[in-house]
Each structure stands twice: as C-alpha cells, then as structure tokens.
Design an enzyme around this catalytic site. Structure first.
Site, short mmCIF file in Angstrom:
data_model
loop_
_atom_site.label_atom_id
_atom_site.label_comp_id
_atom_site.label_asym_id
_atom_site.label_seq_id
_atom_site.Cartn_x
_atom_site.Cartn_y
_atom_site.Cartn_z
N ASP A 81 0.87 -1.16 0.00
CA ASP A 81 0.00 0.00 0.00
C ASP A 81 0.92 1.23 0.00
OD1 ASP A 81 -2.36 1.60 0.55
OD2 ASP A 81 -1.65 1.72 2.61
N LEU A 82 0.41 2.38 -0.35
CA LEU A 82 1.29 3.58 -0.37
C LEU A 82 1.15 4.42 0.90
CD1 LEU A 82 3.23 5.46 -2.02
CD2 LEU A 82 1.17 6.66 -2.75
N ASP A 83 -0.03 5.09 1.02
CA ASP A 83 -0.23 6.02 2.13
C ASP A 83 -0.24 5.27 3.45
OD1 ASP A 83 -0.60 8.44 0.60
OD2 ASP A 83 -2.52 7.65 -0.03
N THR A 128 1.52 9.95 4.54
CA THR A 128 0.71 11.04 3.99
C THR A 128 -0.60 11.22 4.75
OG1 THR A 128 0.13 9.36 2.41
CG2 THR A 128 1.50 11.14 1.59
N LYS A 182 -8.89 5.96 5.93
CA LYS A 182 -7.64 5.36 5.45
C LYS A 182 -7.95 4.27 4.43
CE LYS A 182 -4.58 6.44 9.27
NZ LYS A 182 -3.89 5.95 10.47
N SER A 195 -2.59 0.81 -4.23
CA SER A 195 -3.04 1.99 -3.48
C SER A 195 -4.36 2.52 -4.01
CB SER A 195 -1.97 3.08 -3.59
OG SER A 195 -2.47 4.32 -3.16
N ALA A 196 -5.14 3.12 -3.12
CA ALA A 196 -6.40 3.76 -3.53
C ALA A 196 -6.16 5.16 -4.06
CB ALA A 196 -7.36 3.82 -2.34
N LYS A 217 -11.19 -0.81 -1.56
CA LYS A 217 -10.96 -1.61 -0.35
C LYS A 217 -12.17 -1.42 0.58
CE LYS A 217 -6.06 -0.36 -0.79
NZ LYS A 217 -4.92 0.39 -0.26
N GLU A 269 -0.24 -3.35 4.58
CA GLU A 269 -1.35 -2.39 4.66
C GLU A 269 -1.43 -1.71 6.01
OE1 GLU A 269 -3.99 -0.69 3.93
OE2 GLU A 269 -4.16 -1.10 1.81
N ASP A 270 -1.80 -0.42 6.00
CA ASP A 270 -1.98 0.28 7.29
C ASP A 270 -3.44 0.50 7.65
OD1 ASP A 270 -2.34 2.25 5.20
OD2 ASP A 270 -2.31 3.76 6.78
P1 B16 Z 1 -6.23 10.40 -3.40
P2 B16 Z 1 -3.69 4.13 0.20
C1 B16 Z 1 -5.49 6.10 0.16
O1 B16 Z 1 -4.25 5.61 -0.16
C2 B16 Z 1 -5.46 6.91 1.45
O2 B16 Z 1 -5.23 6.05 2.55
C3 B16 Z 1 -6.77 7.62 1.65
O3 B16 Z 1 -6.73 8.39 2.82
C4 B16 Z 1 -7.06 8.49 0.43
O4 B16 Z 1 -8.32 9.12 0.56
C5 B16 Z 1 -7.06 7.60 -0.83
O5 B16 Z 1 -5.82 6.96 -0.93
C6 B16 Z 1 -7.33 8.39 -2.09
O6 B16 Z 1 -6.28 9.28 -2.28
O7 B16 Z 1 -7.20 11.49 -3.00
O8 B16 Z 1 -4.78 10.80 -3.37
O9 B16 Z 1 -6.62 9.75 -4.71
O10 B16 Z 1 -3.60 4.07 1.68
O11 B16 Z 1 -4.66 3.15 -0.42
O12 B16 Z 1 -2.35 4.13 -0.49
MG MG Z 2 -2.81 3.15 3.40
#
Ligand code: B16
Ligand code: MG
Length: 222
Positions: free
Chosen positions: A9-11, A17, A45, A114-115, A145, A169-170
């Site tokens: 996962d990224l964030d 972030t 998240k 990542s989302a 997710k 994953e966090d």
């Molecule tokens: P964006 P992950 C997710 O990333 C974040 O955890 C979540 O807080 C955020 O709303 C989502 O990405 C969308 O991000 O607005 O940059 O497209 O944890 O799946 O890497």
């Molecule tokens: Mg994450």
C-alpha cells in the site's frame, strides 16, 4: 509456505501522507460546517477520494449535486497537492527502502496497491517509482478496499498467485481486502485496529523480511 511477491500500500506504509490527507479533509469538512477528528480520519484510510467526501457529507447530513461533489473533491485534492509539493525521499517511512532491497534481493516481484490517484506522483517525488514492477493506483480498479480488486489486479499484473503474495497495509479496509483476496496480510500500525491481519508490526524499523515471513508462518500454524 512459498512467497514470490510483495504488494505495498502507499499512504501509511511507504510514506506518511495520512497527516496531509487529514489536514485537507478537515479543511473541507469545516468549510461545510462538519466536525472532523482523528477518528474520522482513521475511517478514511484506504478509502478513495469520492467515498471519503461522501463520508463527510453523510456525517453532516448534507446533500450535494454530483457537480458540487466533483468540485469539493477537486478542491480537497488541490489543497492536498500543495501540502505535498515539497515531498522528497526524506518522507519515506523508516525501514521501507531496506525492505524493498531485501524483497528485490530475494527475487520477489514487487507491486503497489493503493487507492490514491496521486500514487505515481508521490512515487516519483520520493524516487521510488522504478522499484515497482507493477502499479495499481486509484485509477486501476472499480471496487475500493475492502474489496480485494486492487490487490487482485496487482497480483495479476505481476503474474503471481495471491497465496504466494504478502500485502502490506496500514488500514483496516486494506487488511480486509488482502485477507478476502487470499493474500498474506501484514498490518502496519496498531494491533487493536488491524487484528484481522496475519501479523501486525509497528513499522519496518528493526525487522527483516525473513523475520516477517517467519512470523506469518508462526501465525498460520497457531
Ligand atoms: P487520493 P492508500 C489512500 O491511499 C489513502 O489512505 C486515503 O486516505 C485516500 O483518501 C485515498 O488513498 C485516495 O487518495 O485522493 O490521493 O486519490 O492508503 O490506499 O495508499
Ligand atoms: Mg494506506
């Protein structure tokens, strides 16, 4: 137990972030007269941008047209992007580069799941983009997710089976996505929140990939 791949996962796993998303969503919520705290941030998240906005609107019992929602989501993202303008390799979470090195050395395939639609930009800013053989970002799946689609697409892109792949994953929703997709799930963060994962670690500091695999093995035998 045979491992051939890792999906990160990224964030919250590679870069921290969450604080920037929190700041930007808090601003959006407060502009709408809705309170927004750390608990709300935890719910968001791993949740995509539009679903996150819908969470805030539902909390405030506010209804908006699709065009208004699009504008609000756009404004939040512009704010978020200003917050991460100066992001560089110094914001990579501790131990991440070493884990990527170890995975590479072991011959494992590496993907991102990542989302975030900002994922590629963040990987470029931090100099990590070339470390990933395949990237699934917020544009790479339909069902978010806890649906496993994001990670299943990652496994497909790497040409590996979920049963040979570790997902890091966090978020609770991300852990649930990994488990329901048939992956090994390593939670990064609080064990109380991520208890559905095979194992939970605080971070990548002071742990090797070999130790992580041993811990997963022990958890399965139990
Ligand atoms: P964006 P992950 C997710 O990333 C974040 O955890 C979540 O807080 C955020 O709303 C989502 O990405 C969308 O991000 O607005 O940059 O497209 O944890 O799946 O890497
Ligand atoms: Mg994450």
């Amino acid at each position: 137990m045979k491992i051939t791949a890792c999906i990160f996962d990224l964030d919250g796993v590679i870069v921290d972030t969450a604080g920037y998303h929190f700041q930007a969503w808090k601003q959006t919520a407060e502009n709408l007269g809705v309170s927004f705290d750390e608990h709300d941030n935890e719910q968001l998240k791993g949740v995509g941008r539009m679903d996150s906005l819908n969470y805030i609107l539902d909390k405030g019992n506010i209804s908006k047209t699709e065009a208004e929602k699009k504008q609000l989501a756009h404004d939040k993202n512009e704010h978020y992007k200003t917050l991460i303008t100066n992001m560089d390799a110094s914001e990579i979470l501790p131990g991440v580069v070493s884990i990527l090195d170890q995975a590479e050395k072991a011959g494992y395939k590496i993907a991102l799941g990542s989302a975030s639609k900002n994922a590629r930009m963040i990987l470029k800013k931090t100099g990590l983009i070339d470390r990933f053989e395949f990237i699934v970002d917020g544009n790479g799946f339909i069902n978010g997710k806890p649906d496993p689609e994001v990670f299943l697409n990652g496994a497909k892109g790497l040409n590996v089976s979920p049963s040979e792949t570790i997902v890091f994953e966090d978020s609770l929703k991300g852990v649930q996505a990994a488990i329901s997709g048939g992956f090994y799930a390593v939670g990064i963060g609080a064990p109380e929140i991520l208890k559905e994962a095979h194992i939970v670690i605080n971070d990548f500091k002071n742990i090797t990939l070999t130790n992580i695999i041993i811990k997963i093995q022990q958890a399965i035998i139990k």
